[in-house]
Design a protein around this motif. Structure first.
Motif, PDB file in Angstrom:
ATOM      1  N   THR A   1       0.748  -1.165   0.333  1.00 49.53           N
ATOM      2  CA  THR A   1       0.224  -0.124   0.368  1.00 49.53           C
ATOM      3  C   THR A   1       0.945   1.307  -0.198  1.00 49.53           C
ATOM      4  OG1 THR A   1      -0.226   0.347   2.615  1.00 49.53           O
ATOM      5  CG2 THR A   1      -2.046  -1.102   1.097  1.00 49.53           C
ATOM      6  N   LYS A   2       0.198   2.517  -0.426  1.00 56.34           N
ATOM      7  CA  LYS A   2       0.833   3.797  -0.063  1.00 56.34           C
ATOM      8  C   LYS A   2       0.034   4.662  -0.071  1.00 56.34           C
ATOM      9  CE  LYS A   2       3.772   6.887  -3.273  1.00 56.34           C
ATOM     10  NZ  LYS A   2       4.879   6.237  -4.927  1.00 56.34           N
ATOM     11  N   ASN A   3       0.534   6.100   0.628  1.00 59.89           N
ATOM     12  CA  ASN A   3      -0.333   6.822   0.951  1.00 59.89           C
ATOM     13  C   ASN A   3      -0.689   8.350   0.322  1.00 59.89           C
ATOM     14  OD1 ASN A   3      -2.156   5.487   2.711  1.00 59.89           O
ATOM     15  ND2 ASN A   3      -1.157   5.603   4.990  1.00 59.89           N
ATOM     16  N   ILE A   4      -0.700   8.569  -0.634  1.00 63.03           N
ATOM     17  CA  ILE A   4      -0.876   9.761  -0.968  1.00 63.03           C
ATOM     18  C   ILE A   4      -1.928  10.981  -0.664  1.00 63.03           C
ATOM     19  CG2 ILE A   4      -0.702  11.055  -2.827  1.00 63.03           C
ATOM     20  CD1 ILE A   4      -0.316   8.440  -4.265  1.00 63.03           C
ATOM     21  N   GLU A   5      -1.410  12.321   0.029  1.00 58.37           N
ATOM     22  CA  GLU A   5      -1.913  13.458   0.381  1.00 58.37           C
ATOM     23  C   GLU A   5      -1.938  14.245  -0.897  1.00 58.37           C
ATOM     24  OE1 GLU A   5      -0.523  16.852   2.914  1.00 58.37           O
ATOM     25  OE2 GLU A   5      -1.553  15.811   4.168  1.00 58.37           O
ATOM     26  N   CYS A   6      -3.490  14.455  -1.177  1.00 55.86           N
ATOM     27  CA  CYS A   6      -4.173  14.829  -2.726  1.00 55.86           C
ATOM     28  C   CYS A   6      -5.019  16.121  -2.446  1.00 55.86           C
ATOM     29  CB  CYS A   6      -4.965  13.518  -3.534  1.00 55.86           C
ATOM     30  SG  CYS A   6      -4.138  12.284  -4.392  1.00 55.86           S
ATOM     31  N   ASN A   7      -5.065  17.125  -3.196  1.00 56.64           N
ATOM     32  CA  ASN A   7      -5.859  18.158  -3.039  1.00 56.64           C
ATOM     33  C   ASN A   7      -7.499  17.233  -3.560  1.00 56.64           C
ATOM     34  OD1 ASN A   7      -4.128  20.118  -2.245  1.00 56.64           O
ATOM     35  ND2 ASN A   7      -3.238  20.683  -4.404  1.00 56.64           N
ATOM     36  N   VAL A   8      -8.337  17.964  -3.223  1.00 54.92           N
ATOM     37  CA  VAL A   8      -9.830  18.145  -3.465  1.00 54.92           C
ATOM     38  C   VAL A   8     -10.542  18.988  -4.202  1.00 54.92           C
ATOM     39  CG1 VAL A   8     -11.698  16.732  -2.678  1.00 54.92           C
ATOM     40  CG2 VAL A   8      -9.653  16.177  -1.425  1.00 54.92           C
ATOM     41  N   GLN A   9     -10.476  18.581  -5.229  1.00 54.13           N
ATOM     42  CA  GLN A   9     -12.214  19.566  -6.119  1.00 54.13           C
ATOM     43  C   GLN A   9     -13.201  19.700  -5.506  1.00 54.13           C
ATOM     44  OE1 GLN A   9     -10.223  21.979  -8.234  1.00 54.13           O
ATOM     45  NE2 GLN A   9      -8.471  21.068  -6.953  1.00 54.13           N
ATOM     46  N   TYR A  10     -13.868  20.108  -5.779  1.00 49.47           N
ATOM     47  CA  TYR A  10     -15.257  20.395  -5.332  1.00 49.47           C
ATOM     48  C   TYR A  10     -16.291  20.302  -7.050  1.00 49.47           C
ATOM     49  CZ  TYR A  10     -15.592  25.211  -4.208  1.00 49.47           C
ATOM     50  OH  TYR A  10     -15.177  26.950  -4.097  1.00 49.47           O
ATOM     51  N   LYS A  11     -17.627  20.252  -6.314  1.00 53.47           N
ATOM     52  CA  LYS A  11     -18.191  20.568  -7.552  1.00 53.47           C
ATOM     53  C   LYS A  11     -19.650  20.896  -7.955  1.00 53.47           C
ATOM     54  CE  LYS A  11     -19.101  15.839  -9.760  1.00 53.47           C
ATOM     55  NZ  LYS A  11     -18.214  14.909 -10.864  1.00 53.47           N
ATOM     56  N   ASN A  12     -20.574  20.998  -7.875  1.00 52.94           N
ATOM     57  CA  ASN A  12     -21.989  21.487  -7.915  1.00 52.94           C
ATOM     58  C   ASN A  12     -22.315  22.007  -7.608  1.00 52.94           C
ATOM     59  OD1 ASN A  12     -21.909  19.521 -10.673  1.00 52.94           O
ATOM     60  ND2 ASN A  12     -21.980  17.506  -9.445  1.00 52.94           N
ATOM     61  N   LEU A  13     -21.820  22.690  -6.281  1.00 59.87           N
ATOM     62  CA  LEU A  13     -22.261  23.782  -5.082  1.00 59.87           C
ATOM     63  C   LEU A  13     -23.345  24.468  -5.540  1.00 59.87           C
ATOM     64  CD1 LEU A  13     -21.919  24.296  -2.224  1.00 59.87           C
ATOM     65  CD2 LEU A  13     -20.008  25.314  -2.741  1.00 59.87           C
ATOM     66  N   SER A  14     -24.694  25.166  -5.277  1.00 57.32           N
ATOM     67  CA  SER A  14     -25.543  25.939  -5.412  1.00 57.32           C
ATOM     68  C   SER A  14     -24.857  26.961  -5.107  1.00 57.32           C
ATOM     69  CB  SER A  14     -26.588  26.085  -4.341  1.00 57.32           C
ATOM     70  OG  SER A  14     -27.620  27.092  -4.889  1.00 57.32           O
ATOM     71  N   ASP A  15     -25.336  28.423  -6.109  1.00 62.51           N
ATOM     72  CA  ASP A  15     -24.388  29.684  -6.324  1.00 62.51           C
ATOM     73  C   ASP A  15     -24.966  30.904  -5.026  1.00 62.51           C
ATOM     74  OD1 ASP A  15     -23.870  29.379  -8.878  1.00 62.51           O
ATOM     75  OD2 ASP A  15     -25.506  30.352  -9.684  1.00 62.51           O
ATOM     76  N   THR A  16     -25.773  29.551  -4.223  1.00 64.21           N
ATOM     77  CA  THR A  16     -26.259  30.934  -3.278  1.00 64.21           C
ATOM     78  C   THR A  16     -24.983  30.994  -1.771  1.00 64.21           C
ATOM     79  OG1 THR A  16     -27.531  29.204  -2.090  1.00 64.21           O
ATOM     80  CG2 THR A  16     -28.677  30.474  -3.564  1.00 64.21           C
ATOM     81  N   PHE A  17     -24.151  29.656  -2.350  1.00 53.95           N
ATOM     82  CA  PHE A  17     -23.181  28.088  -0.634  1.00 53.95           C
ATOM     83  C   PHE A  17     -21.577  29.179  -1.580  1.00 53.95           C
ATOM     84  CE2 PHE A  17     -27.052  26.029   0.120  1.00 53.95           C
ATOM     85  CZ  PHE A  17     -27.493  26.752   1.761  1.00 53.95           C
ATOM     86  N   LEU A  18     -20.897  28.871  -0.647  1.00 49.70           N
ATOM     87  CA  LEU A  18     -19.322  29.304  -1.054  1.00 49.70           C
ATOM     88  C   LEU A  18     -18.772  28.668   0.288  1.00 49.70           C
ATOM     89  CD1 LEU A  18     -18.223  31.304   1.014  1.00 49.70           C
ATOM     90  CD2 LEU A  18     -18.603  32.537  -0.541  1.00 49.70           C
ATOM     91  N   VAL A  19     -17.547  27.861  -0.352  1.00 49.19           N
ATOM     92  CA  VAL A  19     -16.920  27.190   0.916  1.00 49.19           C
ATOM     93  C   VAL A  19     -15.813  27.409   0.854  1.00 49.19           C
ATOM     94  CG1 VAL A  19     -15.001  25.365   0.915  1.00 49.19           C
ATOM     95  CG2 VAL A  19     -17.105  24.890  -0.480  1.00 49.19           C
ATOM     96  N   THR A  20     -15.468  27.526   2.393  1.00 50.75           N
ATOM     97  CA  THR A  20     -14.560  29.031   2.958  1.00 50.75           C
ATOM     98  C   THR A  20     -13.761  28.334   3.610  1.00 50.75           C
ATOM     99  OG1 THR A  20     -15.579  28.357   5.695  1.00 50.75           O
ATOM    100  CG2 THR A  20     -16.687  30.148   4.278  1.00 50.75           C
ATOM    101  N   ASN A  21     -12.937  27.139   3.304  1.00 51.14           N
ATOM    102  CA  ASN A  21     -12.114  26.177   3.530  1.00 51.14           C
ATOM    103  C   ASN A  21     -11.111  27.344   2.275  1.00 51.14           C
ATOM    104  OD1 ASN A  21     -14.540  24.221   4.282  1.00 51.14           O
ATOM    105  ND2 ASN A  21     -12.131  23.588   5.371  1.00 51.14           N
TER     106      ASN A  21
END
Length: 406
Positions: free
Chosen positions: A317-337
């Motif tokens: 096994t091998k662990n890889i730390e990856c950046n996460v992309q998001y999709k389909n979020l409603s236009d009335t919301f936003l991600v603060t991270n």
């Protein structure tokens, strides 16, 4: 000692002296006839060439002898020796056959004043067998040692064959014709004549045979040499799903021969490259040696055997730390991270995993179901790109903070 004992001893001495005088008188004055058997008198075989003409040979030829019964004066009998007799057996005078033959003997000479009582019935028993021939290739068992850095280049024997003749039982025993002798500290080309010996399958010398030659010439050609290590060259990779668990060479070092100036610069001998992709588990392949011009091998045909040990590669096994992309979020919301990161666990062979980085992973978080503000834990979807023999076994959760816009 009393007088009676002295008288008895004197009588005994007188009787002994009278006996000796009487024996001397009889032997030298009367000289009576005496009989005597003389054993083991040698018999000479004559006209043995007639046996060859008749295609016969004597089986296990040994000295032939006869016993003679002699009669003559005592003084003559006492002087008789075996050397005083000449006895012969003529091998050409009689019809012969395979097996036992009784050959009469003739007494050609013997001492005067001696009578041979059994002269009319003397003979020897001669065992005969078929005379055969066989041709053998001569090999050398001459013990040769060389000075340091001097090696044998080749040996030649002249003539290469020898023909032996003899009784079938003896000829059939012979399995080898060998040159015997010894040469020490040879440092230059050498030749000499060596005796040929005929041996059986146990290495014992065989006798009672004749050969057309007794010696052969052995020529020894030498050259400079040295021992160097073998360097195995490879190309390509082992088949997918396997790892190389080591290899063995039939020779880790070889003796190379040639000009001393070239040899001085030579530290090792490379092999031709072995294609690792064509190997099977426990493959053994013949590998040619890349010899420089003017260099030859002193102990082989210019190749070695290489045995490769392959084993199936176990999954890890091998662990890889990856950046996460998001999709389909409603236009009335936003991600603060500021950034979303997930730890992706992969499974596969070590060789395959070593080729994988975060660039081979697409990690997407679908936020279509977000209906309100808050901080939520989600498991994103990880997809491998351009990766073989590797699978995603686990994807770590991502904490996402959602807020309504303005």
């Amino acid at each position: 000692m009393d007088k009676s004992e002295n008288g008895t001893l004197i009588v005994k001495i007188i009787c002994l002296l009278l006996s000796v005088v009487l024996w001397l008188y009889i032997s030298n004055v009367e000289n009576p006839l005496r009989t005597y058997e003389l054993k083991g008198i040698p018999v000479e075989l004559t006209n043995e060439d007639s046996l060859v003409d008749s295609k016969f040979a004597i089986v296990n030829k040994q000295p032939f002898t006869v016993d003679l019964k002699l009669e003559g004066p005592s003084s003559e009998i006492l002087k008789v020796k075996k050397e005083d007799f000449k006895i012969v057996a003529d091998m050409s005078a009689y019809a012969l056959k395979v097996g036992e033959n009784t050959i009469p003997v003739q007494i050609m000479s013997y001492p005067e004043n001696i009578t041979i009582k059994n002269n009319g019935m003397l003979g020897i028993k001669v065992n005969l067998e078929e005379l055969t021939q066989k041709e053998l290739t001569i090999s050398s068992k001459v013990k040769v040692t060389y000075k340091e850095n001097i090696y044998e280049k080749e040996q030649n024997i002249n003539p290469k064959t020898v023909t032996i003749t003899g009784g079938k039982s003896s000829v059939d025993k012979v399995t080898e014709a060998i040159l015997t002798g010894e040469e020490k500290d040879v440092d230059k080309n050498k030749q000499g004549d060596y005796n040929i010996q005929f041996i059986d399958s146990f290495g014992n010398a065989v006798s009672n045979i004749e050969s057309n030659i007794k010696t052969a010439k052995l020529s020894i050609t030498v050259t400079n040499g040295k021992t160097v290590p073998v360097n195995l060259k490879t190309k390509g990779n082992v088949p997918q799903g396997f790892v190389l668990d080591g290899y063995e060479l039939s020779k880790n070092n070889v003796t190379v021969l040639g000009d001393s100036q070239v040899l001085n610069k030579l530290e090792s001998i490379d092999t031709e490259a072995v294609d690792m992709s064509s190997l099977q588990p426990d493959s053994e392949v013949d590998v040619k040696l890349n010899l420089p011009e003017g260099i030859s091998i002193g102990d082989g045909d210019g190749s070695i055997k290489a045995k490769f040990k392959l084993k199936k590669e176990e999954n890890t096994t091998k662990n890889i730390e990856c950046n996460v992309q998001y999709k389909n979020l409603s236009d009335t919301f936003l991600v603060t991270n500021q950034s979303l990161v997930s730890n992706v666990k992969l499974s596969g062979t070590q060789e395959a995993l070593d080729k994988i980085s975060s660039q081979n992973l697409s990690v997407i978080l679908d936020l279509a179901n977000v209906k309100e503000e808050g901080t939520f834990d989600y498991t994103p979807q990880a997809t491998l790109v351009n990766a073989n023999n590797v699978t995603v076994s686990d994807v770590g959760n991502v904490s996402v903070t959602i807020k309504k816009k303005g």
